[in-house]
Enzyme design. Structure first.
Site, PDB file in Angstrom:
ATOM      1  N   HIS A 194      -7.256   5.020   1.507  1.00  0.00           N
ATOM      2  CA  HIS A 194      -6.605   4.749   0.223  1.00  0.00           C
ATOM      3  C   HIS A 194      -6.686   5.917  -0.766  1.00  0.00           C
ATOM      4  O   HIS A 194      -6.175   5.820  -1.875  1.00  0.00           O
ATOM      5  CB  HIS A 194      -7.198   3.491  -0.416  1.00  0.00           C
ATOM      6  CG  HIS A 194      -6.913   2.266   0.386  1.00  0.00           C
ATOM      7  ND1 HIS A 194      -5.739   1.556   0.265  1.00  0.00           N
ATOM      8  CD2 HIS A 194      -7.623   1.663   1.367  1.00  0.00           C
ATOM      9  CE1 HIS A 194      -5.759   0.547   1.112  1.00  0.00           C
ATOM     10  NE2 HIS A 194      -6.885   0.579   1.795  1.00  0.00           N
TER      11      HIS A 194
ATOM     12  N   ASP B  65     -13.839   7.490   5.500  1.00  0.00           N
ATOM     13  CA  ASP B  65     -12.521   6.911   5.767  1.00  0.00           C
ATOM     14  C   ASP B  65     -11.768   6.921   4.436  1.00  0.00           C
ATOM     15  O   ASP B  65     -12.083   6.160   3.530  1.00  0.00           O
ATOM     16  CB  ASP B  65     -12.716   5.486   6.304  1.00  0.00           C
ATOM     17  CG  ASP B  65     -11.394   4.739   6.493  1.00  0.00           C
ATOM     18  OD1 ASP B  65     -10.353   5.212   6.004  1.00  0.00           O
ATOM     19  OD2 ASP B  65     -11.432   3.663   7.121  1.00  0.00           O
TER      20      ASP B  65
ATOM     21  N   LYS C  72      -0.695   3.932   4.366  1.00  0.00           N
ATOM     22  CA  LYS C  72      -0.741   3.633   2.945  1.00  0.00           C
ATOM     23  C   LYS C  72       0.181   4.597   2.182  1.00  0.00           C
ATOM     24  O   LYS C  72       1.372   4.443   2.251  1.00  0.00           O
ATOM     25  CB  LYS C  72      -2.188   3.668   2.454  1.00  0.00           C
ATOM     26  CG  LYS C  72      -2.917   2.352   2.695  1.00  0.00           C
ATOM     27  CD  LYS C  72      -3.519   2.179   4.038  1.00  0.00           C
ATOM     28  CE  LYS C  72      -4.055   0.779   4.275  1.00  0.00           C
ATOM     29  NZ  LYS C  72      -5.171   0.764   5.221  1.00  0.00           N
TER      30      LYS C  72
ATOM     31  N   ASN D   2       0.827  -1.213   0.000  1.00  0.00           N
ATOM     32  CA  ASN D   2       0.000   0.000   0.000  1.00  0.00           C
ATOM     33  C   ASN D   2       0.864   1.267   0.000  1.00  0.00           C
ATOM     34  O   ASN D   2       0.355   2.371   0.177  1.00  0.00           O
ATOM     35  CB  ASN D   2      -0.901   0.032   1.234  1.00  0.00           C
ATOM     36  CG  ASN D   2      -1.937  -1.072   1.216  1.00  0.00           C
ATOM     37  OD1 ASN D   2      -2.456  -1.422   0.160  1.00  0.00           O
ATOM     38  ND2 ASN D   2      -2.237  -1.626   2.385  1.00  0.00           N
TER      39      ASN D   2
ATOM     40  N   GLU E 161     -16.184   4.663   2.668  1.00  0.00           N
ATOM     41  CA  GLU E 161     -14.775   4.889   2.364  1.00  0.00           C
ATOM     42  C   GLU E 161     -14.689   5.839   1.175  1.00  0.00           C
ATOM     43  O   GLU E 161     -15.661   5.987   0.432  1.00  0.00           O
ATOM     44  CB  GLU E 161     -14.077   3.563   2.002  1.00  0.00           C
ATOM     45  CG  GLU E 161     -13.963   2.612   3.172  1.00  0.00           C
ATOM     46  CD  GLU E 161     -13.224   1.320   2.831  1.00  0.00           C
ATOM     47  OE1 GLU E 161     -12.269   1.339   2.033  1.00  0.00           O
ATOM     48  OE2 GLU E 161     -13.616   0.283   3.379  1.00  0.00           O
TER      49      GLU E 161
ATOM     50  N   HIS F  68     -14.731  -0.975   5.292  1.00  0.00           N
ATOM     51  CA  HIS F  68     -13.636  -1.686   5.956  1.00  0.00           C
ATOM     52  C   HIS F  68     -14.072  -2.304   7.289  1.00  0.00           C
ATOM     53  O   HIS F  68     -14.901  -1.750   8.004  1.00  0.00           O
ATOM     54  CB  HIS F  68     -12.503  -0.679   6.210  1.00  0.00           C
ATOM     55  CG  HIS F  68     -11.213  -1.291   6.635  1.00  0.00           C
ATOM     56  ND1 HIS F  68     -10.825  -1.353   7.946  1.00  0.00           N
ATOM     57  CD2 HIS F  68     -10.215  -1.869   5.913  1.00  0.00           C
ATOM     58  CE1 HIS F  68      -9.634  -1.934   8.022  1.00  0.00           C
ATOM     59  NE2 HIS F  68      -9.245  -2.247   6.801  1.00  0.00           N
TER      60      HIS F  68
ATOM     61  N   SER G  37     -11.022  -0.316  -0.200  1.00  0.00           N
ATOM     62  CA  SER G  37      -9.714  -0.950  -0.035  1.00  0.00           C
ATOM     63  C   SER G  37      -9.593  -2.266  -0.784  1.00  0.00           C
ATOM     64  O   SER G  37      -8.497  -2.652  -1.177  1.00  0.00           O
ATOM     65  CB  SER G  37      -9.412  -1.160   1.439  1.00  0.00           C
ATOM     66  OG  SER G  37     -10.418  -1.940   2.044  1.00  0.00           O
TER      67      SER G  37
END
Ligand SMILES: *Cc1c(COP(=O)(O)O)cnc(C)c1O
Length: 383
Positions: free
Chosen positions: A207, A204, A236, A47, A175, A133, A179
């Site tokens: 990424h 969130d 990440k 990541n 998110e 997640h 992810s």
């Protein structure tokens, strides 16, 4: 009940369903290579999207921090563990991302748990994208609030759930970049739904931060939305670890008073805070790294068009190859490993049943030749 009998039954259940997980010791890894006692591998499971874990300026910031402050923070931020390095990093994050306040947590997992546990009560509800997640869904399940899930990336499904009345507060959770799938949430539509219904939005962006949007400011900046709660993580694209929650003054004060994960946990080392500060500067001036990453993403997607696996419509560094068969995903991963390529299979329950996958991640550190080696091996496996 006998303890050992219980454990043995649970373990054989795992083994029988091809869901056995094994850790492998690696000696060193970065955004391009991974070294084990067996040898050197091309790393397509990292990541570390911009290669910052090995960036000399970030490493030297950590070293200078360790010399100045020692290696640990010595306590919770509420006792002795809040230094000027932590305070400066919080200010830097808040200024960069356009929020009044930022609060540091030791991990994204802990930030999500801490925020949801502190904000939600029995009368409240959480409406989360169903592919959110584990740290978000688990926090929601453990909270006393009601949990409802909306269909992945479908604002209309969210709207249906929001139409039901709730006596308490409503928190909508998603998110920025998913992810396991690499696709981006339709944040503008979701944000609009929360405006109409008077609920709050928590995003969130583990990424998205560092890679998406102008200066790497993330998915929310890119889609011009400002959720009440933005969680960013440093494990990440920052190449480090830790997390921050961005919010307004009042929410920050509330979390300082009530978030148990802040109060009862040792804060991150000040040297780490300094390294994260340097990583932000690298990210701010990192257009070239982001362009290189984008080039690798484009090349990879072009080259794998003819593989007999489903590609997601991801335009990000996360490029999973989805197959329904758990065992096939594992044998493909093992095949690649024999060819000197490290990509891990991701199986249920990390992803929904029937959607096992090879989760390939690309970074700015990969070369065109690295991508060729990967895609050639994939075609060989399928031929
Ligand atoms: C990795 C990840 C987390 C956990 O963050 P850590 O800092 O590794 O604990 C939380 N949310 C998402 C979406 C993630 O990908």
């Amino acid at each position: 009940m006998d303890w050992s009998a219980y454990l043995s039954r649970q373990l054989s259940e795992r083994r029988d369903s091809s869901l056995w997980r094994q850790r492998q010791v690696n000696q060193q890894s970065d955004g391009r290579f991974l070294y084990t006692t067996e040898g050197k591998y091309l790393n397509f499971s990292s990541n570390d999207y911009l290669g910052l874990s090995a960036n000399p300026a970030v490493i030297s910031a950590w070293q200078r921090g360790a010399e100045q402050y020692g290696v640990g923070s010595g306590g919770s931020g509420h006792i002795t563990g809040y230094t000027n390095a932590h305070q400066q990093l919080e200010q830097q994050l808040a200024d960069w991302l356009g929020y009044p306040k930022a609060l540091l947590f030791i991990s994204g997992y802990s930030a999500n748990q801490g925020v949801i546990a502190a904000l939600m009560t029995k009368a409240d509800r959480i409406i989360a994208d169903r592919l959110s997640h584990a740290s978000l869904l688990e926090a929601a399940m453990h909270s006393s609030a009601q949990l409802r899930r909306f269909r992945h990336n479908q604002p209309a499904s969210l709207a249906d759930l929001l139409a039901n009345p709730c006596v308490g507060k409503t928190l909508v959770v998603t998110e920025g970049v998913f992810s396991m799938d690499g696709d981006c949430a339709p944040l503008a539509d979701i944000y609009q739904q929360t405006r109409v219904s008077g609920s709050w939005l928590m995003v969130d962006d583990a990424h998205g931060i560092g890679v998406c949007g102008e200066q790497g400011r993330g998915s929310c900046w890119q889609q011009k939305v400002k959720p009440e709660i933005l969680v960013v993580t440093f494990g990440k694209a920052f190449g480090l670890s830790g997390a921050a929650v961005l919010c307004d003054e009042q929410t920050a004060e509330y979390l300082i008073q009530y978030a148990r994960h802040l109060i009862y946990s040792t804060s991150m080392p000040p040297a780490q805070a300094q390294a994260i500060s340097e990583a932000i500067r690298q990210i701010q001036s990192g257009d070239e790294l982001r362009q290189r990453l984008q080039q690798n993403i484009d090349d990879f997607r072009r080259q794998v068009q003819k593989l007999p696996f489903n590609l997601t419509d991801s335009t990000t560094a996360i490029q999973p190859l989805i197959m329904s068969d758990n065992e096939l995903s594992v044998s493909l991963s093992q095949y690649l490993q024999q060819k000197g390529i490290w990509v891990k299979a991701i199986r249920p329950p990390t992803v929904p049943p029937g959607s096992a996958r090879l989760r390939i991640t690309l970074t700015a550190s990969h070369t065109q030749q690295d991508i060729d080696i990967l895609t050639e091996a994939l075609y060989e496996f399928c031929s």
